[in-house]
Design a protein around this motif. Structure first.
Motif, PDB file in Angstrom:
ATOM      1  N   THR A  48       0.397  85.813  73.289  1.00 14.06           N
ATOM      2  CA  THR A  48       0.687  84.567  73.498  1.00 14.06           C
ATOM      3  C   THR A  48       2.110  84.545  74.452  1.00 14.06           C
ATOM      4  O   THR A  48       3.070  85.504  74.264  1.00 14.06           O
ATOM      5  CB  THR A  48       0.841  83.626  72.381  1.00 14.06           C
ATOM      6  N   LYS A  49       2.143  83.544  75.166  1.00 13.80           N
ATOM      7  CA  LYS A  49       3.262  83.292  76.047  1.00 13.80           C
ATOM      8  C   LYS A  49       4.632  83.000  75.243  1.00 13.80           C
ATOM      9  O   LYS A  49       4.298  82.002  74.360  1.00 13.80           O
ATOM     10  CB  LYS A  49       2.931  82.377  77.158  1.00 13.80           C
ATOM     11  N   ALA A  50       5.537  83.379  75.405  1.00 13.17           N
ATOM     12  CA  ALA A  50       6.808  83.236  74.396  1.00 13.17           C
ATOM     13  C   ALA A  50       7.193  81.845  75.058  1.00 13.17           C
ATOM     14  O   ALA A  50       7.285  81.281  76.118  1.00 13.17           O
ATOM     15  CB  ALA A  50       7.866  84.304  74.849  1.00 13.17           C
ATOM     16  N   ALA A  51       7.762  81.135  73.826  1.00  9.66           N
ATOM     17  CA  ALA A  51       8.422  80.124  74.193  1.00  9.66           C
ATOM     18  C   ALA A  51       9.616  79.867  74.883  1.00  9.66           C
ATOM     19  O   ALA A  51      10.455  80.719  74.641  1.00  9.66           O
ATOM     20  CB  ALA A  51       8.560  79.204  72.828  1.00  9.66           C
ATOM     21  N   ALA A  52       9.763  78.906  75.967  1.00  8.03           N
ATOM     22  CA  ALA A  52      10.896  78.962  76.855  1.00  8.03           C
ATOM     23  C   ALA A  52      11.926  78.108  76.041  1.00  8.03           C
ATOM     24  O   ALA A  52      11.692  77.484  75.002  1.00  8.03           O
ATOM     25  CB  ALA A  52      10.607  77.992  77.852  1.00  8.03           C
ATOM     26  N   SER A  53      13.217  78.489  76.264  1.00  6.62           N
ATOM     27  CA  SER A  53      14.370  77.898  75.604  1.00  6.62           C
ATOM     28  C   SER A  53      15.479  77.938  76.461  1.00  6.62           C
ATOM     29  O   SER A  53      15.481  78.513  77.354  1.00  6.62           O
ATOM     30  CB  SER A  53      15.029  78.955  74.499  1.00  6.62           C
ATOM     31  N   ALA A  76      15.478  81.185  78.801  1.00  8.80           N
ATOM     32  CA  ALA A  76      14.644  82.468  78.190  1.00  8.80           C
ATOM     33  C   ALA A  76      13.187  81.883  78.792  1.00  8.80           C
ATOM     34  O   ALA A  76      12.743  80.709  78.518  1.00  8.80           O
ATOM     35  CB  ALA A  76      14.791  82.718  76.709  1.00  8.80           C
ATOM     36  N   HIS A  77      12.489  82.774  79.291  1.00  9.74           N
ATOM     37  CA  HIS A  77      11.352  82.621  79.837  1.00  9.74           C
ATOM     38  C   HIS A  77      10.928  81.432  80.691  1.00  9.74           C
ATOM     39  O   HIS A  77       9.816  80.591  80.648  1.00  9.74           O
ATOM     40  CB  HIS A  77      10.354  82.337  78.468  1.00  9.74           C
ATOM     41  N   LEU A  78      12.036  81.317  81.547  1.00 11.15           N
ATOM     42  CA  LEU A  78      11.903  80.239  82.462  1.00 11.15           C
ATOM     43  C   LEU A  78      11.993  80.979  84.048  1.00 11.15           C
ATOM     44  O   LEU A  78      12.913  81.849  83.861  1.00 11.15           O
ATOM     45  CB  LEU A  78      12.822  78.972  82.490  1.00 11.15           C
ATOM     46  N   ALA A  79      11.211  80.963  84.668  1.00  9.20           N
ATOM     47  CA  ALA A  79      11.322  81.493  86.035  1.00  9.20           C
ATOM     48  C   ALA A  79      12.476  81.139  87.047  1.00  9.20           C
ATOM     49  O   ALA A  79      12.974  79.760  86.843  1.00  9.20           O
ATOM     50  CB  ALA A  79      10.099  81.499  86.838  1.00  9.20           C
ATOM     51  N   ALA A  80      13.127  82.077  87.663  1.00  6.59           N
ATOM     52  CA  ALA A  80      14.214  81.746  88.638  1.00  6.59           C
ATOM     53  C   ALA A  80      13.714  80.643  89.473  1.00  6.59           C
ATOM     54  O   ALA A  80      12.764  80.679  89.884  1.00  6.59           O
ATOM     55  CB  ALA A  80      14.756  83.051  89.299  1.00  6.59           C
ATOM     56  N   GLY A  81      14.570  79.596  89.872  1.00  4.23           N
ATOM     57  CA  GLY A  81      14.194  78.477  90.722  1.00  4.23           C
ATOM     58  C   GLY A  81      13.488  77.471  89.944  1.00  4.23           C
ATOM     59  O   GLY A  81      13.362  76.302  90.669  1.00  4.23           O
ATOM     60  N   THR A  82      13.347  77.497  88.876  1.00  6.99           N
ATOM     61  CA  THR A  82      12.923  76.427  87.952  1.00  6.99           C
ATOM     62  C   THR A  82      13.853  75.379  87.832  1.00  6.99           C
ATOM     63  O   THR A  82      15.040  75.405  87.593  1.00  6.99           O
ATOM     64  CB  THR A  82      12.398  76.911  86.330  1.00  6.99           C
ATOM     65  N   LYS A  83      13.474  74.042  88.175  1.00  8.03           N
ATOM     66  CA  LYS A  83      14.479  72.979  88.077  1.00  8.03           C
ATOM     67  C   LYS A  83      14.709  72.320  86.687  1.00  8.03           C
ATOM     68  O   LYS A  83      13.983  72.279  85.756  1.00  8.03           O
ATOM     69  CB  LYS A  83      13.646  71.740  88.634  1.00  8.03           C
ATOM     70  N   LEU A  84      15.995  72.186  86.410  1.00 11.72           N
ATOM     71  CA  LEU A  84      16.707  71.897  85.433  1.00 11.72           C
ATOM     72  C   LEU A  84      17.415  70.382  85.610  1.00 11.72           C
ATOM     73  O   LEU A  84      17.999  70.255  86.677  1.00 11.72           O
ATOM     74  CB  LEU A  84      17.753  72.721  84.751  1.00 11.72           C
ATOM     75  N   THR A  85      17.339  69.261  84.575  1.00  7.89           N
ATOM     76  CA  THR A  85      18.021  67.990  84.817  1.00  7.89           C
ATOM     77  C   THR A  85      18.811  67.856  83.782  1.00  7.89           C
ATOM     78  O   THR A  85      18.694  68.509  82.687  1.00  7.89           O
ATOM     79  CB  THR A  85      16.756  66.986  84.816  1.00  7.89           C
ATOM     80  N   VAL A  86      19.903  67.125  83.727  1.00  8.34           N
ATOM     81  CA  VAL A  86      20.768  66.709  82.843  1.00  8.34           C
ATOM     82  C   VAL A  86      20.356  65.386  82.131  1.00  8.34           C
ATOM     83  O   VAL A  86      20.114  64.451  82.914  1.00  8.34           O
ATOM     84  CB  VAL A  86      22.320  66.713  83.369  1.00  8.34           C
ATOM     85  N   GLN A  87      20.501  65.257  80.991  1.00  4.10           N
ATOM     86  CA  GLN A  87      20.321  63.921  80.046  1.00  4.10           C
ATOM     87  C   GLN A  87      21.434  63.549  79.422  1.00  4.10           C
ATOM     88  O   GLN A  87      22.219  64.499  78.776  1.00  4.10           O
ATOM     89  CB  GLN A  87      18.782  64.118  79.188  1.00  4.10           C
ATOM     90  N   HIS A  88      21.560  62.292  79.014  1.00  2.36           N
ATOM     91  CA  HIS A  88      22.715  61.865  77.968  1.00  2.36           C
ATOM     92  C   HIS A  88      22.121  60.764  77.116  1.00  2.36           C
ATOM     93  O   HIS A  88      21.029  60.074  77.591  1.00  2.36           O
ATOM     94  CB  HIS A  88      23.850  61.335  78.807  1.00  2.36           C
ATOM     95  N   LEU A  89      22.523  60.842  75.926  1.00  4.28           N
ATOM     96  CA  LEU A  89      21.899  59.767  74.969  1.00  4.28           C
ATOM     97  C   LEU A  89      22.700  58.438  75.137  1.00  4.28           C
ATOM     98  O   LEU A  89      23.887  58.380  75.156  1.00  4.28           O
ATOM     99  CB  LEU A  89      22.360  60.507  73.417  1.00  4.28           C
ATOM    100  N   ASN A  90      21.627  57.532  75.396  1.00  2.00           N
ATOM    101  CA  ASN A  90      22.167  56.105  75.617  1.00  2.00           C
ATOM    102  C   ASN A  90      21.344  55.275  74.667  1.00  2.00           C
ATOM    103  O   ASN A  90      20.224  55.232  74.784  1.00  2.00           O
ATOM    104  CB  ASN A  90      21.848  55.873  77.056  1.00  2.00           C
ATOM    105  N   ASN A  91      22.126  54.576  73.726  1.00  2.00           N
ATOM    106  CA  ASN A  91      21.594  53.711  72.828  1.00  2.00           C
ATOM    107  C   ASN A  91      20.305  54.477  72.233  1.00  2.00           C
ATOM    108  O   ASN A  91      19.233  53.745  72.005  1.00  2.00           O
ATOM    109  CB  ASN A  91      20.911  52.368  73.612  1.00  2.00           C
ATOM    110  N   GLY A  92      20.438  55.508  71.688  1.00  2.00           N
ATOM    111  CA  GLY A  92      19.407  56.237  70.835  1.00  2.00           C
ATOM    112  C   GLY A  92      18.345  56.803  71.638  1.00  2.00           C
ATOM    113  O   GLY A  92      17.289  57.402  71.317  1.00  2.00           O
TER     114      GLY A  92
END
Length: 140
Positions: A48-53, A76-92
């Protein structure tokens, strides 16, 4: 000549007998009423494909309002070039910020974001359903 004629007759008879045996054998195979046994698996299951982290840490644990904080980390287990975004906790609820980055060769990333709201800010880095643990930055 009599001997040659006899050899030809034997060869013709042998050919006819061979043809009869072949056709009888295939007819028996088609006429079989019992189902053939189900084949058994002789190979192992596909892995099985390993889980990304994603792991992330902040460059500062405390900043002034309007300053930038840099988040760095590894994937881990994400290809180079994969887009990542930033999130913040706002009102839960986790809210996506404009800042994005991509996974670099070597499974690392770096992204900076300005924080203007005073207080403790929870940030995380996300790709789809995979996200890092939250990082707390105190904005004064």
């Amino acid at each position: 000549m009599h001997l040659t004629l006899r050899r030809c007759a034997c060869r013709v008879a042998a050919g006819a007998l061979s043809a009869a045996l072949v056709s009888a054998g295939s007819a028996g195979a088609f006429a079989a009423t019992s189902p053939s046994p189900k084949p058994t698996r002789t190979h192992t299951a596909m892995p099985t494909k390993a889980a990304a982290s994603i792991t992330a840490r902040a460059s500062h644990s405390s900043i002034r309002a309007g300053q930038s904080v840099t988040l760095t980390g590894r994937t881990a287990h994400l290809a180079a070039g994969t887009k990542l975004t930033v999130q913040h906790l706002n009102n839960g609820k986790w809210t996506t910020l404009r800042e994005t980055t991509a996974v670099k060769k070597g499974d690392t990333f770096t992204v900076s974001t300005k924080l203007a709201v005073k207080g403790k800010q929870e940030l995380r880095v996300v790709h789809g359903d995979t996200h890092s643990k939250s990082v707390t930055v105190n904005v004064t």
